[in-house]
Design a protein around this motif. Structure first.
Motif, mmCIF file in Angstrom:
data_model
loop_
_atom_site.group_PDB
_atom_site.id
_atom_site.type_symbol
_atom_site.label_atom_id
_atom_site.label_comp_id
_atom_site.label_asym_id
_atom_site.label_seq_id
_atom_site.Cartn_x
_atom_site.Cartn_y
_atom_site.Cartn_z
ATOM 1 N N PHE A 19 0.813 -1.197 -0.018
ATOM 2 C CA PHE A 19 0.034 -0.089 0.141
ATOM 3 C C PHE A 19 0.850 1.138 0.033
ATOM 4 N N ALA A 20 2.207 1.093 -0.130
ATOM 5 C CA ALA A 20 3.037 2.313 -0.379
ATOM 6 C C ALA A 20 2.783 3.125 -1.796
ATOM 7 N N GLY A 178 -11.133 8.197 1.050
ATOM 8 C CA GLY A 178 -11.944 7.559 0.064
ATOM 9 C C GLY A 178 -11.037 7.334 -1.170
ATOM 10 N N ILE A 179 -9.664 7.625 -1.203
ATOM 11 C CA ILE A 179 -8.707 7.340 -2.192
ATOM 12 C C ILE A 179 -7.707 6.358 -1.819
ATOM 13 N N VAL A 180 -7.435 5.392 -2.453
ATOM 14 C CA VAL A 180 -6.399 4.353 -1.930
ATOM 15 C C VAL A 180 -4.912 4.972 -1.625
ATOM 16 N N SER A 181 -4.397 4.122 -0.548
ATOM 17 C CA SER A 181 -3.265 4.758 -0.189
ATOM 18 C C SER A 181 -2.086 4.921 -1.236
ATOM 19 N N ILE A 251 -17.246 1.858 -0.483
ATOM 20 C CA ILE A 251 -16.509 2.944 0.222
ATOM 21 C C ILE A 251 -15.968 2.749 1.657
ATOM 22 N N ASP A 252 -16.794 1.902 2.377
ATOM 23 C CA ASP A 252 -16.339 1.428 3.688
ATOM 24 C C ASP A 252 -15.077 0.565 3.409
ATOM 25 N N PHE A 253 -15.119 -0.162 2.390
ATOM 26 C CA PHE A 253 -13.816 -1.124 2.127
ATOM 27 C C PHE A 253 -12.274 -0.266 2.093
ATOM 28 N N VAL A 254 -12.600 0.665 1.165
ATOM 29 C CA VAL A 254 -11.464 1.545 0.931
ATOM 30 C C VAL A 254 -11.119 2.277 1.997
ATOM 31 N N CYS A 285 -7.308 -2.642 -4.308
ATOM 32 C CA CYS A 285 -7.082 -2.640 -2.988
ATOM 33 C C CYS A 285 -6.956 -4.314 -2.668
ATOM 34 N N SER A 286 -8.021 -4.678 -3.203
ATOM 35 C CA SER A 286 -8.218 -6.423 -3.046
ATOM 36 C C SER A 286 -6.891 -7.327 -3.662
ATOM 37 N N VAL A 287 -6.253 -6.770 -4.679
ATOM 38 C CA VAL A 287 -5.117 -7.451 -5.030
ATOM 39 C C VAL A 287 -4.013 -7.199 -4.015
#
Length: 457
Positions: A19-20, A178-181, A251-254, A285-287
């Motif tokens: 997630f970097a 809301g935007i992936v890390s 939304i909750d997942f991210v 994100c799932s990946v």
């Protein structure tokens, strides 16, 4: 990875590395060379293509001359969330798409240069702006996302006493949660929040309007109110099995991945329903959480997906698969109430008699199953109807209607900006558009409450 569908363990440190931030920033030599490619056009089309009107040749020339603080000031003056937008804006469709260098070689890397300048400001702890002298007026802003922060920053510079009411633990809205890390680290959004806070803006987090604080008292206490609450949760699919364990709101997942990483998805088979930017975020994100297989399910075609092109390419590079012209009809669970399959129906596109968007209809007898352990819903967002109705504002299915020149709602004391006004040709669903709307709403409030009265005097 282990057998498909079987849980596996991935060390948390490995997940954190996943997630970097994916894209590295420019190095000084690269930034200087790239900034020297710019022609510094007098009538620069890139400025016109930027929704916030950043003076792009100016900030790039300042990089070339070594004036990094000046460069960051030019960017952030026009766009109070300019550090975020350097990472998430569809620059190839906006400023870079309009660059005159497209005609001869390749466009100037405007987004990367914008990031270089704002990263410098962050690393060097620069406070770029100061609050204006008090004008005796106060404004309440409901929502601390891009639109709310942009308005607060401008209003503070105009001398208003500004209070932001934010329901979540931290301000920043979509940018923070809301935007992936790996595209936007949370620290970037929080730096922009801090820039606003240092102007004396009172940011009250964990404070919901309408439940914690009555709307009537807010309207009585402040000279103007800006509604910048964005949108709410993903709507229900209204199909069987939606209550099963393993069904998630995108939304909750991210948002959860922004604060804590778990092994819950490791080795799992994931279906993401939808094909917008949030759907891509959920898939990628799932990946990164170790899913064995991730498939996006969309009832239309690639040509009609709403995700940006660079998001689609990003998902493909991550190994995400796509099931086009397919709509979910049922989520199937096992004896323990866990997801084990997604039933879908093949769809077909038909011309609309009115000449509008093609209609989607099911193909008879085309049901098929996808073996999955997780279903993530990413089919848009609902609206904050209860609060909108408490405020008594005119709206269309939760889309607050505003005067496009003033951003005033049906109650002239209440203004609105950002995703709360997006829809039916009103506004754009981009961070940069929300920032510009917040700015313009702030200018409108200033003209109404301060400049107009000064002129009358």
């Amino acid at each position: 990875m282990g057998a498909i569908g079987k849980p596996v363990f991935i060390p948390v440190e490995s997940l954190r590395r996943n997630f970097a931030e994916v894209k590295a920033g420019m190095r000084p030599k690269e930034a200087i060379e790239e900034s020297n490619r710019c022609l510094y056009c007098y009538d620069a089309p890139c400025i016109k293509a930027c929704p916030t009107g950043i003076n792009i040749p100016s900030f790039i020339k300042k990089i070339a001359s070594g004036n990094m603080k000046g460069s960051a000031r030019v960017i952030m003056d026009a766009n109070p969330v300019g550090a975020t937008c350097a990472r998430v804006c569809p620059t190839e469709e906006l400023c870079e798409g309009a660059c005159v260098m497209n005609e001869s070689s390749k466009p100037i890397m405007i987004g990367s240069l914008q990031r270089y300048a704002t990263d410098w400001a962050m690393k060097n702890n620069q406070q770029l702006f100061a609050a204006g002298q008090s004008n005796g007026k106060s404004v309440a802003i409901i929502g601390g996302g891009p639109a709310g922060l942009s308005a607060a920053r401008e209003l503070a510079r105009f001398g208003f006493a500004v209070t932001i009411f934010e329901a979540k633990e931290q301000a920043g809205g979509l940018d923070t949660y809301g935007i992936v890390s790996f595209r936007l680290p949370q620290s970037i959004a929080l730096w922009e929040v801090d820039q606003v806070k240092k102007l004396g803006v009172d940011i009250r987090t964990n404070t919901a309007i309408g439940s914690g604080i009555a709307t009537d008292s807010l309207l009585a206490q402040y000279d103007a109110v800006l509604l910048a609450i964005g949108m709410s949760k993903v709507p229900y699919l209204n199909i069987e099995g939606e209550q099963l364990t393993g069904v998630y709101d995108a939304i909750d997942f991210v948002e959860a991945t922004k604060t804590e990483l778990t092994n819950d998805f490791a080795g799992k088979r994931v279906a993401v329903i939808g094909a917008g930017n949030t759907a891509v975020d959920a898939a990628t994100c799932s990946v990164r959480l170790g899913a064995a297989k991730v498939k996006m399910v969309y009832r239309r075609t690639r040509e009609e997906m709403t995700a940006y092109d660079f998001e689609f390419e990003f998902a493909k590079q991550d190994g995400v698969e796509f099931e086009w012209l397919s709509a979910p009809s049922r989520i199937i669970g096992d004896a323990d109430g866990n997801v084990e399959a997604l039933e879908c129906v093949r769809m077909q596109l038909e011309e609309d008699e009115q000449g509008g968007r093609k209609r989607v209809t099911p193909v008879e007898g085309s049901s098929f199953l996808l073996d999955v352990d997780v279903v993530i819903k990413a089919i848009g967002q609902t609206r904050h109807l209860p609060l909108i109705e408490q405020l008594g504002l005119h709206h269309k299915r939760g889309m607050v209607m505003v005067n496009t020149g003033t951003y005033q709602t049906s109650n002239p004391k209440i203004y609105a900006a950002g995703d709360v006004i997006f829809g039916e040709g009103q506004g754009d669903a981009m961070v940069v558009a929300a920032a510009q709307q917040g700015k313009l709403a702030a200018y409108s409030i200033y003209k109404t409450l301060v400049a107009g009265r000064e002129n009358d005097g």
